[in-house]
Structures are given as C-alpha cells and as structure tokens.
Scaffold this active site. Structure first.
Site, short mmCIF file in Angstrom:
data_model
loop_
_atom_site.label_atom_id
_atom_site.label_comp_id
_atom_site.label_asym_id
_atom_site.label_seq_id
_atom_site.Cartn_x
_atom_site.Cartn_y
_atom_site.Cartn_z
N ARG A 59 0.84 -1.20 0.00
CA ARG A 59 0.00 0.00 0.00
C ARG A 59 0.87 1.25 0.00
O ARG A 59 0.56 2.25 -0.63
CB ARG A 59 -0.95 -0.02 1.22
N TYR B 8 -18.05 17.07 -13.44
CA TYR B 8 -18.53 15.68 -13.57
C TYR B 8 -19.53 15.40 -12.44
O TYR B 8 -19.28 15.78 -11.28
CB TYR B 8 -17.31 14.74 -13.50
N ASP C 29 -9.17 19.63 -12.77
CA ASP C 29 -9.46 18.30 -13.32
C ASP C 29 -9.17 18.38 -14.82
O ASP C 29 -9.90 19.04 -15.57
CB ASP C 29 -10.93 17.94 -13.03
N LYS D 242 -9.89 7.53 -18.38
CA LYS D 242 -10.29 8.13 -19.66
C LYS D 242 -9.13 8.15 -20.65
O LYS D 242 -8.58 7.11 -20.96
CB LYS D 242 -10.86 9.51 -19.37
C1 LIG Z 1 -14.00 14.85 -15.71
C2 LIG Z 1 -14.07 13.67 -14.81
N1 LIG Z 1 -13.45 13.71 -13.62
C3 LIG Z 1 -13.48 12.66 -12.76
C4 LIG Z 1 -14.17 11.51 -13.06
C5 LIG Z 1 -14.21 10.36 -12.08
O1 LIG Z 1 -13.34 9.38 -12.48
P1 LIG Z 1 -13.50 7.80 -12.16
O2 LIG Z 1 -14.75 7.35 -12.88
O3 LIG Z 1 -12.25 7.20 -12.69
O4 LIG Z 1 -13.64 7.66 -10.69
C6 LIG Z 1 -14.82 11.42 -14.30
C7 LIG Z 1 -15.56 10.19 -14.64
O5 LIG Z 1 -16.31 10.15 -15.60
C8 LIG Z 1 -14.77 12.52 -15.19
O6 LIG Z 1 -15.40 12.49 -16.38
#
Ligand SMILES: Cc1ncc(COP(=O)(O)O)c(C=O)c1O
Length: 385
Positions: free
Chosen positions: A46, A98, A170, A195
């Site tokens: 970990r 998101y 982000d 992604k």
């Molecule tokens: C812009 C964005 N940030 C964060 C996330 C969250 O990521 P995860 O699904 O890998 O937890 C997503 C998921 O779709 C996203 O589109």
C-alpha cells in the site's frame, strides 16, 4: 525531453534482474527486509510499489510536475485532494463538474463541515463574487463535462496566488497532451486515468500531480493512510497506454473537429458544443490555453450537441451502430451518451436546468476509428430521427 519521448520513457528503466524493457508487474503485497528496518526502499504494497512508482513518474513528467500519486479511481484521487482541506473550509467549484464530483462534494463532504459554492468559473467575476474569508480551494474542471465550457486558468491562478488559495484542475478531458495546468500555475492536477490516459476502456484509475514538495508530502501520507491505491496490474496497463497518448490524442482531435463540423451543418442538430468550432463562445480562449507540447491548439475528442428534445436524442442513441451507447469517454472506441440520464443523473433536475444541461443534449466521445465510418454512422442514425 520532448513529450513523445517522455511518454515512452519517463519513469522507466530496464528491469535490473533480467533487463526486461517493460517495467514488470510487481504483484506483491510485501517485500523481504535484510534485517529489521533495512530494506530496498519498499516495505509494504500500500505504501509503495515499483510498478505504481513508474506510472506516477511517467505522468508527473507529462504534466510537467514533480510528483504523481496514483489512485484506484478518479474519484479516489479527488477524495485524496479533499484531505488538503479541513472542517470549516470553503471551496469554490465549477458548477458543471462531472456529476460524481458534484455528488461527492454535495452529499458526502458537506457532512464533514466543508462548504461549497458551485459557480460558472468560465467568468472570473463569478469566482470573485463567492470568495469568503474561509475559502481555501478552487476546484476547476475545464473543459467541463458535458457542456465544454472553458475556464481561464491563467486568470484564476493569479487570483488564487493573491488570496493564497489552492487551485485544483481536473484535466481529464484534454489530458496533458493538450493542456498542462501546472504550467499555468495551478497547484494540483487531477485525472480520471480511466479516460484518455489509459484510453483502452479496461481500467478504472486516477492520479494527482503536483509541483510543490510540501503538498506532495501530505498527498503521499494520505495515499498510504487512506489506502485507495490501484493494483500493480492496473498501473501496468495504464503505463502501457501512456506510451501512445500523444498519437491517440492527435487522432481524437483531428476526427472530433471533422465530426463537429459535420454535425454543425446538419439540419436536425440544433447546436454543437465543441471548443474547436469558431461558434464556440470561448474558441479564442481554447486556442490560447489548450496547446499541444509544440504550441499548436487542440480541442480534444469530446463533442456535445443539442437534439432539441429527449425523444429526438433517444431516437439517435438507439439508431447508431458504430458508436456504443455507454458512459465514460476517452477510449479508442467511439461512445455516445445522454448526460441527463447517465453521467449527470446525480445532479438534481433543477440544477441541470440552471446550468443548461438539457434533456436533448447528446455527448459523444470520438474514438480513433476511421472518421468516414463514424460520420456515416451518424448520418444513417440522424436520418432515422
Ligand atoms: C472529468 C471527470 N473527472 C473525474 C471523473 C471520475 O473518475 P472515475 O470514474 O475514474 O472515478 C470522471 C468520470 O467520468 C470525469 O469524467
């Protein structure tokens, strides 16, 4: 080093035992010590893992950061970032983040004494208007999911420096290939590596990248203490993918621009949201801020468009054949989705209406298939609407 060279080599060296060119999957929970407390830098899985470290170094290099911390999902990465604030603090967030980020902040973190203001951060005045003496962090998603609004990171980072606020970006939608927020003085970059960074729709993962040693120390502590770490195999898969990130992003961008132009001329499509179109309200900002490592503007592979009603949108989603109806984005295969009922269902309807996320909005993630086939699929499906 050039981005493409870093994508292939940063953080990796041939295995010291046999010379394997690819970083091995160190699938181990613990490490043998020579005597109590004497070891090769690894005590427990970990806390540290060589495959994970290779990935963290690779992505830190691509973002032009100094430290990377990998997590089991993008949400786990965002949750680690919340470990940098404490009870009583106020955070300003892009209103069109998101849906899962919105849900986590509004329905979980508010129970821990944090308060949030969700504003359209594409206008700096909106950020200034909600500043409070206890504001500690600004959390920006740009371009946003799914409305593709763009926030001016250079402007917001100046405000954050003046007020001693942490700026978190982000960067999932563009990847470091088309946007590097740390170069614009952001403090932390967050990605859902699920992604574009992984890009093959086979891993859930997240990463946080920073320049500051002080923030890195705290994140390292949180990564180990909370423990939402990715498996060595997942790290290895993502590391395999970063080697082609630049090639994939170039193709996503080229094809998305062609599809956005095609859709914007189609009589059944009311409006197309794509920062690469001159009709996008922030096209000029996108051209200035979203640059590939060679200074050329790029707009990514995400397009949203308005079909006018849920009925029309649904007819389209049910008629496409090559585009797969699925959540997520950034993979080699093209996806289509309905944000209001899928990715953003956790955002209350009145909030969706306020930010302009309509029931007729359709989002596509343009993959790396031949763009002619993708346009043909849309053409056939739109004819049925
Ligand atoms: C812009 C964005 N940030 C964060 C996330 C969250 O990521 P995860 O699904 O890998 O937890 C997503 C998921 O779709 C996203 O589109």
């Amino acid at each position: 080093m050039d981005f493409a060279t870093k994508a292939v080599h940063a953080g990796q060296k041939p295995d010291s035992d046999c010379g394997a060119i690819i970083t091995p999957i160190y699938q181990t929970s613990t490490y043998v010590q020579q005597s109590p407390g004497v070891h090769k830098g690894y005590e427990y899985g970990r806390t540290a893992n060589p495959t994970r470290e290779a990935l963290e170094k690779n992505l830190a290099a691509l973002e032009n950061g100094n430290y990377g911390f990998a997590f089991a999902s993008g949400m786990a990465a965002t949750s680690a970032v919340m470990g940098l604030v404490k009870q009583g603090d106020h955070i300003i967030v892009t209103d069109n983040v998101y849906g899962g980020t919105y849900r986590y902040f509004q329905r979980i973190m508010t129970d821990y004494g944090l308060s949030f203001s969700f504003v359209d951060t594409s206008n700096l005045a909106n950020v200034e208007a909600v500043l409070r003496p206890n504001t500690r962090m600004v959390f920006v998603e740009t371009p946003t999911n799914p409305l593709l609004r763009i926030s001016d990171l250079a402007q917001i980072s100046k405000l954050c420096r003046r007020r001693d606020l942490l700026l978190v970006v982000d960067n999932t939608f563009l990847s470091p290939y088309f946007q590097r927020p740390l170069e614009l003085n952001a403090d932390l970059v967050v990605h859902s590596t699920t992604k574009y960074i992984n890009g093959h729709s086979d891993v859930i993962g997240g990463i946080v990248i920073v320049k500051s040693e002080k923030i890195a120390e705290r994140l390292k502590f949180l990564q180990n203490a909370v423990g939402a770490v990715p498996s060595p195999f997942d790290c290895w898969l993502i590391l395999r993918s970063t080697k082609t990130l630049h090639l994939r992003m170039q193709q996503h961008n080229r094809s998305a621009l062609k599809i956005a132009e095609y859709l914007s001329k189609h009589p059944k499509v009311e409006r197309v949201l794509y920062p690469g179109l001159t009709s996008h309200p922030q096209h000029e900002l996108a051209k200035k801020q979203q640059l590939d490592p060679y200074g050329q503007p790029g707009f990514g592979g995400m397009i949203s468009f308005e079909m006018g009603s849920w009925q029309y949108g649904k007819a389209l989603l049910e008629s496409v054949k090559l585009f797969s109806l699925a959540e997520s984005l950034g993979g080699v295969e093209s996806l289509i989705s309905h944000p209001a009922s899928m990715t953003h269902a956790s955002v209350p309807p009145e909030e969706r209406q306020r930010i302009g996320l309509t029931d007729g909005l359709v989002r596509i993630s343009v993959g790396v298939e031949a763009v002619t086939d993708l346009i043909e699929d849309l053409e056939r499906a739109l004819a049925k609407v």
